[in-house]
Scaffold this motif. Sequence first.
Motif, PDB file in Angstrom:
ATOM      1  N   GLN A  36       0.806  -1.223   0.000  1.00 41.91           N
ATOM      2  CA  GLN A  36       0.000   0.000   0.000  1.00 41.91           C
ATOM      3  C   GLN A  36       0.841   1.275   0.000  1.00 41.91           C
ATOM      4  O   GLN A  36       0.297   2.372   0.081  1.00 41.91           O
ATOM      5  CB  GLN A  36      -0.919   0.003   1.224  1.00 41.91           C
ATOM      6  N   SER A  37       2.157   1.132  -0.117  1.00 41.82           N
ATOM      7  CA  SER A  37       3.056   2.290  -0.128  1.00 41.82           C
ATOM      8  C   SER A  37       4.430   1.843  -0.604  1.00 41.82           C
ATOM      9  O   SER A  37       4.722   0.644  -0.686  1.00 41.82           O
ATOM     10  CB  SER A  37       3.168   2.892   1.280  1.00 41.82           C
ATOM     11  N   ASP A  40       5.981  -0.191   2.051  1.00 47.71           N
ATOM     12  CA  ASP A  40       5.545  -1.590   2.017  1.00 47.71           C
ATOM     13  C   ASP A  40       6.321  -2.375   0.970  1.00 47.71           C
ATOM     14  O   ASP A  40       6.728  -3.521   1.201  1.00 47.71           O
ATOM     15  CB  ASP A  40       4.047  -1.669   1.700  1.00 47.71           C
ATOM     16  N   GLN A  56      -0.725  -5.467  -4.939  1.00 47.55           N
ATOM     17  CA  GLN A  56      -0.399  -4.041  -4.937  1.00 47.55           C
ATOM     18  C   GLN A  56      -1.673  -3.225  -4.995  1.00 47.55           C
ATOM     19  O   GLN A  56      -2.513  -3.429  -5.875  1.00 47.55           O
ATOM     20  CB  GLN A  56       0.516  -3.723  -6.123  1.00 47.55           C
ATOM     21  N   LEU A  60       3.091   3.050  -7.531  1.00 48.78           N
ATOM     22  CA  LEU A  60       4.314   3.248  -6.761  1.00 48.78           C
ATOM     23  C   LEU A  60       5.380   3.942  -7.604  1.00 48.78           C
ATOM     24  O   LEU A  60       5.690   3.493  -8.709  1.00 48.78           O
ATOM     25  CB  LEU A  60       4.863   1.900  -6.288  1.00 48.78           C
TER      26      LEU A  60
END
Length: 205
Positions: A36-37, A40, A56, A60
Amino acid sequence: RYFLSLLAEMLSFTAFSQQSQQLEGQGEAENPYLIQSVADFNYFRQLGDKSKYYEQKVDLTLGVITMSQTGYIPSFSGTYDGKGHNITFTTEATATNNNARLGLFGNVTGKIKNLNLLDCAMTATANTNVTANVALLCARLSGTNALITDCNIINGTLNSKIKTQSAWEKAQTGLLVGFLQNTSVMYASVSGTVTGMGYVGGVVG
């Protein structure tokens, strides 16, 4: 007593920090780990179990990444589902020995699906003549359980300056996959430019 108390607090903080970095989910098909980032994704790359299921949830932008000669993620045997999201990065990678695998994923024996690489760029070089698999997404895809499906390279740039070692030991360079063995790529598309020496292709080198 003060020292022991401080040490206990430090150990507690370290344990909390490690726990706070763990990914949401269980790594199973019905409950995958969630990316989520960028943090991550970095946790997945550095500490995640590469045999599990990942999903995902956002686009990103990794920025400029440092890639070893075994790839940014050296080995992956699980399932990575991009869910139609993008990953963007730029890198300069150097092959220092034979059997280099330069790509976001180095050696994949698992599955990657529904993932886009958007505006990614890589320049690959070598200190000497070496054998290498080079790609933006997956340097080497091999094995009967391996699969890349519904993945796209959008406006990618790959410039491999790796010289081949001999006439029969060549570099394999492709925008999506460098080297493919005993498996297949399905429903993929690529756009952009790729240059290199040896075997060079758009989808597969």
